[in-house]
Design a protein around this motif. Structure first.
Motif, PDB file in Angstrom:
ATOM      1  N   ASP A 283       5.431  -9.459 -24.041  1.00  0.00           N
ATOM      2  CA  ASP A 283       4.356  -9.701 -24.998  1.00  0.00           C
ATOM      3  C   ASP A 283       4.848 -10.319 -26.289  1.00  0.00           C
ATOM      4  O   ASP A 283       4.109 -11.037 -26.980  1.00  0.00           O
ATOM      5  CB  ASP A 283       3.627  -8.387 -25.296  1.00  0.00           C
ATOM      6  N   GLN A 313      -0.771  -4.873 -27.535  1.00  0.00           N
ATOM      7  CA  GLN A 313       0.118  -4.047 -28.361  1.00  0.00           C
ATOM      8  C   GLN A 313      -0.650  -3.565 -29.594  1.00  0.00           C
ATOM      9  O   GLN A 313      -0.426  -4.028 -30.713  1.00  0.00           O
ATOM     10  CB  GLN A 313       1.348  -4.855 -28.780  1.00  0.00           C
ATOM     11  N   ASP A 316       1.374  -2.372 -32.913  1.00  0.00           N
ATOM     12  CA  ASP A 316       2.320  -3.225 -33.620  1.00  0.00           C
ATOM     13  C   ASP A 316       1.666  -3.787 -34.880  1.00  0.00           C
ATOM     14  O   ASP A 316       0.694  -4.539 -34.809  1.00  0.00           O
ATOM     15  CB  ASP A 316       2.788  -4.363 -32.717  1.00  0.00           C
TER      16      ASP A 316
END
Length: 777
Positions: A283, A313, A316
């Motif tokens: 990713d 994600q 993040d």
């Protein structure tokens, strides 16, 4: 607390936790050793107790709702597993070493072999909690982003750091292997300045361009699985073979990020796309592609990529940060477009009134049409038109799509992937037809030369034949004339260039008449003269005595003091005679001239003194001096490639005026290419003697940290004297004794070309002596 157990006859899998589900799949028992509001420690045991148990910690953003780190793999390796897990991202700060030892210690006592294994945050945790009593600790890219010094602002705000710092007075006793990428600044600083304090005996394996976490790279090249399995089974570990690194998606992604940081978004896009093809689960490659599109002004596609990345994600913080950056640049681009169109419209109106030729202006592609404004621009000097042109160019840069390949793109590819310059302009032209940067990257990564180079670099004990003194029978004869660097340049040319002979000549310690005589003797033999730009005697001799058709090429002398800003020359005030050891420490020499004791002088080697004297800020000035020295020579066009190359070498100077062999090699080959000499293979490490290493001045640790260099030390190496001085106090004492043996009194020691007032202003208060001695000037 009553532990819970889960065996293969557990309830339906949908009701099980991730750890229980893995245990059930292996017919193993699952037990909760500790559960608090913040952490949970689980034990997974096979039906037949193995010899080994492995303690694991989850990396960042993995909580108890995710699969526990490496448990499935370790059970297949026939090991029981203790999994330490977080209920939310707290970086294991609520867990103390005392609690961990009390819970896990009795379990470890049942096994013959005890290991610990972690990646990223888990790699930090195994080093923090498993210091003693383990047979091996495996730590891959240790990092804790909540650390107040080595963390990131996002996590520092969210999580309070409670763990103690690693204590050099209590070093860990467990054997350990620490993998990390030294080019990752955050990991490099954390390992060098924190982990090594507590783990001085660990084995540190550096993996350039492996990225973070290095476990991803090690997995993709097929190393980490057999390595961990061998340690679990108490077998010899495999040899790390880096020949397959180009097959790693993480390696390609790290190269892509490096290209993006160096202002090459097209290269970054090509490499990140290649990384995603090799590792679709990566990713981070999607995030890099989004960054590339932001830089290129492709805001719509960048927004779609970021939305996809944040969905994949969600924890993040980089995703929302990039979205803010995208929106800011989108607004900036809109303002630039409106301003450019408005300015160009005014310019067009004024031009139409003054020019015979009508002006054409496109609303969708704001730019000055050269044909429409040519007459007006030749006969007018309107700042408005110039401003409009600049704004139009700014708008085009913000919207910049992929451009066609340039010569610089191809040259950079040769340097990056093949480690050499293109063999000819025809070779460069042969790649310009490729449709995109992505295609160019593909060609180089799949070229036989690149693959063979990877094999040579990765093969243990494999080396190519040395080409010492490899001369071309029909090559030119060259003379290398200059200072102490001339013999090194000559040695590199003799070893790696198609030349008939190389004749070095230095003007050191020679009278002008004797030097002119030597130059005259060389004139009849040399086809090419390499000299420093300021060498007027050599210039005059070339003009007067050079053979017909001979060429003169000026080469800069390398002077760079950012690594060693404390080095200076000192002399006797009365006789003007330099000290016997030409290189002096400005701090130590100043302290001696003020009559300080050795102890008080040694105390001046501190960050406060380095900051006050400008040592920490010497890099920009040194780079500017290097650039100007290239501009004054015939290698002006080669400065950028040279500077980029040597900065990758770490510390490339032994002293401010003595380069290391890597820098000498790069400079010599650039000069030879500029003179039209055919380049052969570059010298391999150890092939040539380093003639300028008679004195190796250390990079002080605080300066090394500021420059993001490995290590740093206070070890002075005077090689020709077989003298190695360890520690500041020992060095200061040796310097003071040297001055005394030469009969130089403190009042007689004078420092050349230094601001004595600045030294006194900075060092005086630190030494507790704000007033100068009466005998001082």
């Amino acid at each position: 607390m009553t532990p819970t157990h889960t065996a293969s006859h557990a309830p339906a899998e949908a009701m099980l936790s991730p750890g229980q589900a893995i245990a059930a799949a292996h017919g193993a028992a699952h037990e909760v050793l500790l559960e608090t509001d913040d952490v949970i420690i689980e034990l997974t045991t096979l039906p037949v107790r193995p010899a080994a148990v492995v303690v694991t910690f989850d990396p960042i953003l993995l909580t108890q709702r995710s699969k526990p780190f490496a448990v499935d793999f370790l059970l297949k390796c026939h090991a029981d597993v203790v999994s330490v897990r977080k209920k939310a991202e707290n970086f294991y700060q609520p867990l103390s070493c005392a609690t961990f030892d009390a819970v896990v210690g009795p379990v470890l006592a049942r096994y013959q072999r005890r290991l610990a294994y972690g990646s990223s945050l888990g790699a930090y945790a195994v080093l923090y909690f498993c210091r003693d009593g383990y047979d091996h600790v495996i730590s891959s890219s240790p990092r804790v982003s909540a650390h107040p010094r080595f963390g990131t602002t996002h996590w520092q705000r969210l999580v309070k750091f409670r763990h103690e710092a690693f204590d050099p007075a209590r070093p860990a006793t467990s054997p350990a292997t620490v993998f990390y990428d030294p080019l990752d600044t955050q990991d490099q600083h954390f390992v060098q300045h924190e982990i090594r304090r507590g783990w001085p005996s660990a084995t540190y394996v550096t993996l350039r361009h492996a990225g973070h976490p290095a476990n991803q790279f090690l997995s993709e090249i097929g190393f980490i699985t057999p390595f961990v399995r061998a340690l679990v089974r108490d077998e010899p570990p495999p040899v790390l073979d880096l020949r397959r690194k180009a097959q790693s998606g993480m390696y390609l992604l790290t190269l892509a990020n490096a290209c993006l940081a160096r202002g090459k978004p097209n290269w970054a896009e090509a490499l990140a796309g290649r990384a995603l093809e090799r590792a679709p689960y990566l990713d981070l490659a999607r995030r890099t592609l989004a960054e590339v599109e932001i830089v290129q002004g492709r805001f719509k596609s960048a927004e779609q990529r970021l939305i996809d990345y944040m969905r994949r994600q969600p924890g993040d913080g980089a995703g929302p940060h990039l979205m803010k950056r995208l929106n800011a640049q989108r607004k900036q681009a809109a303002r630039a477009r409106e301003q450019a169109q408005h300015t160009l419209a005014k310019a067009a109106e004024q031009a139409a009134a003054q020019a015979d030729t009508p002006v054409a202006l496109s609303a969708s592609r704001p730019r000055l049409w050269v044909q429409g404004l040519s007459h007006w621009l030749r006969n007018s000097d309107h700042a408005l038109a110039v401003r409009g042109l600049r704004l139009a160019r700014q708008w085009r840069r913000l919207r910049a799509a992929k451009s066609s390949l340039s010569r610089d793109d191809v040259v950079w590819a040769y340097q990056q992937f093949l480690g050499r310059e293109p063999e000819s302009e025809e070779a460069i032209a042969g790649h310009l037809h490729l449709p995109s940067q992505r295609a160019l990257v593909q060609v180089f990564l799949e070229s036989p030369e690149y693959l063979q180079r990877q094999q040579r670099q990765g093969a243990t004990g494999a080396g190519r034949a040395l080409q010492v003194g490899a001369h071309g029978a029909d090559g030119p004869s060259v003379a290398v004339i200059g200072n102490c660097q001339a013999p090194g340049l000559a040695a590199v040319m003799a070893a790696s260039c198609a030349v008939r002979q190389v004749m070095p000549l230095t003007g050191l310690n020679r009278e002008p008449d004797a030097f002119r005589k030597q130059l005259k003797s060389l004139a009849a033999k040399a086809d090419i003269w390499f000299i420093n730009p300021g060498n007027t005697l050599a210039r005059e001799a070339f003009a007067e005595t050079a053979r017909p058709g001979a060429r003169l090429v000026t080469v800069p002398a390398l002077m760079f003091n950012a690594f060693h800003p404390d080095v200076c020359y000192a002399q006797h005030r009365g006789t003007q005679q330099l000290t016997q050891q030409h290189y002096n420490s400005a701090i130590a020499a100043w302290a001696y001239s003020r009559g300080l004791s050795v102890e008080r002088a040694a105390a001046l080697f501190c960050p406060e003194a380095y900051e006050g004297l400008g040592y920490m800020d010497a890099w920009p000035r040194a780079m500017d001096h290097l650039r100007r020295s290239f501009e004054a020579s015939d290698l002006k066009a080669d400065y950028a490639s040279f500077a980029l190359h040597i900065q990758r070498q770490g510390c490339f100077m032994h002293t401010p005026n003595h380069p290391g062999l890597a820098a000498m090699t790069a400079l010599a080959r650039l000069a030879a290419r500029r003179a039209g000499i055919t380049l052969l293979d570059a010298p391999v490490p150890g092939e040539l003697a380093d003639g300028l290493s008679s004195t190796i001045w250390p990079v002080y640790p605080e300066i090394a940290q500021a420059l993001a260099l490995d290590g740093g030390s206070y070890t002075w190496k005077f090689v020709t004297r077989n003298l190695y001085v360890q520690g500041v106090r020992a060095f200061v004492q040796q310097a003071f004794r040297s001055y005394e043996r030469q009969g130089i009194a403190p009042a007689d020691l004078e420092l050349r070309s230094l601001n004595m007032a600045q030294l006194a202003d900075v060092l005086g208060p630190l030494a507790g002596r704000t007033n100068r001695p009466a005998s001082a000037p």
